[in-house]
Motif scaffolding. Structure first.
Motif, PDB file in Angstrom:
ATOM      1  N   ARG A  42     129.838 -36.337   7.937  1.00  0.00           N
ATOM      2  CA  ARG A  42     129.883 -37.572   8.723  1.00  0.00           C
ATOM      3  C   ARG A  42     131.323 -37.847   9.148  1.00  0.00           C
ATOM      4  NH1 ARG A  42     126.907 -39.004   4.301  1.00  0.00           N
ATOM      5  NH2 ARG A  42     128.537 -40.380   3.500  1.00  0.00           N
ATOM      6  N   ARG A  49     133.971 -40.778  10.963  1.00  0.00           N
ATOM      7  CA  ARG A  49     134.174 -42.198  11.278  1.00  0.00           C
ATOM      8  C   ARG A  49     135.488 -42.349  12.043  1.00  0.00           C
ATOM      9  NH1 ARG A  49     137.218 -46.149   8.352  1.00  0.00           N
ATOM     10  NH2 ARG A  49     136.701 -48.277   9.010  1.00  0.00           N
ATOM     11  N   ARG A  53     130.581 -44.275  14.010  1.00  0.00           N
ATOM     12  CA  ARG A  53     130.181 -43.309  12.992  1.00  0.00           C
ATOM     13  C   ARG A  53     129.120 -42.379  13.558  1.00  0.00           C
ATOM     14  NH1 ARG A  53     129.739 -46.499   7.181  1.00  0.00           N
ATOM     15  NH2 ARG A  53     131.691 -47.681   7.355  1.00  0.00           N
ATOM     16  N   GLU A  81     134.804 -49.400  15.333  1.00  0.00           N
ATOM     17  CA  GLU A  81     134.578 -48.107  14.689  1.00  0.00           C
ATOM     18  C   GLU A  81     133.309 -47.472  15.242  1.00  0.00           C
ATOM     19  OE1 GLU A  81     131.821 -48.525  10.760  1.00  0.00           O
ATOM     20  OE2 GLU A  81     133.975 -48.714  10.428  1.00  0.00           O
TER      21      GLU A  81
END
Length: 473
Positions: free
Chosen positions: A313, A315, A305, A303
């Motif tokens: 935000r 992700r 971010r 992942e």
């Protein structure tokens, strides 16, 4: 004579024009003075409301003047202060940035901007603004707030760089209207599997009746999360969970499900708001009343971010999984998925959006393969987190899924005619959380699912309701 009359007329016209211009300038000056005085009165009232702990009233009044006075330093500053105090963080950010665009050395606006970044969890941005503020020789009355913000930033960094442990025990009771995920009622005629020429020689088999079964259930869960620092920017993350659901109705008990899962991850922080993570995942599941082994899964994941704009935000996540069914190897498959999640704070609440693409590849071939073969799965969804005071929060979610198998199959469920199965489903849920104290969390939720398929047997609707208590360590 005509010349003198014309000149006299011109003189009179010129005087009239000068008088009109003078009156216009005077009216403009009076209007500007009146507008300025009205703004000063509004700002004075807003400051009084802030002093008497009425930030929302001050914010609402100042916001009404935004089109007229946006770009005015004093107006923008007090709009930003009131928006911050009232919890409208995006508006606070915009107003304070307008102040600094016009007056980069405005210490008050930069101090409030530090507080806004901290409220949004933007630690890197808060640290940068605080460093700029310290370089401005801020007034002594700002020193106390600056020290408090510096302490908050350092405390956050210590938490990020030090070991952290969290654990939770959960006990829930609820109702599931369709534990088997069956249609309302469905009959299957096994006699159609027998060739027509042989049917007179074979005793007729009774119809198989399938129907959904609602049941109360009890569920027990436990979870542990640990963060173990390696360096200032790297850490190991461990996440383990155990969950067991037991249905009370006999017909639903074959669908009892217990699962133990674990995830070991390595996170590398590029900054306080940007990070990579790579994970190893495993899951073991059991079902029925005798806890028969159901599924063993292994997987890897990644992942990334990062922030988007001022306060949102994003992700990105990807996974690869190996799924093996102990009692039904024809269902063994590999799966790969790619998803994205967006978190967007709003005025007093937060909006979430997500999308997912997944592909399953069956392991077996030919007659040994599962019905339908490979599978494509897509999902889009929206959610909202709505705090209510300091102790309560509502979570709302709405998802739409599409599933499409690649090969023909499912003949026994489709009047013994094979078909390519395509499903579409809607899922909606609402959850209420209430913090009883530092260690106790009460939660209640309701979930509804409706699935439509081109094969009628797989049309289904289901609703669940749950009430649970959590003990937090």
């Amino acid at each position: 004579m005509l010349y003198f009359l014309t000149g006299s007329t011109q003189a009179r016209c010129g005087g009239a024009i000068r008088q009109a211009l003078l009156l216009t300038c005077l009216a403009t000056a009076l209007l500007w003075q009146g507008t300025t005085m009205a703004l000063e009165d509004t700002l004075t009232n807003a400051q009084r409301q802030l002093e008497t702990n009425q930030p929302d009233a001050a914010y609402q009044r100042l916001r009404q003047l935004d089109q007229e006075h946006a770009g005015t330093v004093e107006y923008d500053y007090w709009l930003g202060v009131s928006a911050l105090r009232a919890g409208h963080l995006s508006d606070a950010m915009l107003a304070l940035q307008r102040v600094l665009f016009n007056q980069p050395r405005h210490a008050g606006a930069r101090l409030e901007l530090v507080a806004t970044h901290l409220r949004l969890g933007q630690i890197d941005a808060a640290s940068r603004e605080l460093a700029r503020l310290e370089a401005l020789d801020a007034p002594p009355d700002a020193e106390v707030a600056m020290r408090r913000y510096r302490d908050a930033i350092e405390a956050h960094q210590r938490r990020e760089h030090g070991p952290r442990h969290r654990a939770r025990l959960t006990l829930e009771s609820g109702y599931d209207s369709n534990a088997q995920r069956f249609p309302g009622q469905f009959f299957i005629d096994p006699n159609q599997l027998i060739p027509e020429a042989l049917r007179p020689l074979v005793e007729e088999i009774e119809l198989i009746e399938l129907s959904r079964q609602g049941s109360l259930f009890q569920q027990l869960g436990a979870r542990y999360q640990g963060h173990y620092p390696i360096t200032d920017h790297q850490r190991i993350e461990l996440d383990t969970a155990l969950q067991s659901r037991h249905y009370l109705e006999d017909e639903a008990q074959p669908y009892n499900l217990s699962a133990l899962q674990g995830q070991l991850g390595w996170r590398h922080a590029l900054s306080a708001e940007r990070s990579w993570r790579f994970t190893l995942q495993t899951l073991k599941a059991w079902h029925d009343t005798d806890f028969s082994s159901l599924l063993m899964r292994w997987g890897i994941g990644a992942e990334y971010r990062h922030p988007v704009g001022e306060d949102s935000r994003l992700r990105w996540h990807a996974q690869w999984r190996d799924n093996r069914f102990d009692q039904a190897p024809r269902h063994d498959h590999d799966s790969g998925r790619l998803g994205v999640e967006l978190h967007m704070p709003q005025a007093g609440w937060a909006l979430r959006a997500r999308a997912l693409v997944e592909r399953e590849w069956t392991r077996a071939d030919g007659a040994a393969a599962r019905d339908g073969g490979d599978l494509n799965h897509y999902l889009v969804g929206l959610g909202a987190d709505i705090p209510v005071g300091a102790r309560q929060q509502w979570r709302l979610d709405l998802d739409h899924r599409w599933r499409e198998y690649r090969d023909e199959g499912f003949a026994i469920y489709n009047e013994f005619e094979p078909a390519v199965r395509r499903d579409g489903s809607w899922e909606a849920s609402v959850e209420w959380l209430y913090q009883l104290g530092s260690s106790w969390l009460l939660q209640a939720s309701a979930h509804y699912e409706k699935r439509d398929s081109n094969i009628a047997f797989f049309d289904m609707h289901r609703h669940q309701a749950r009430l649970g208590i959590n003990y937090l360590f």
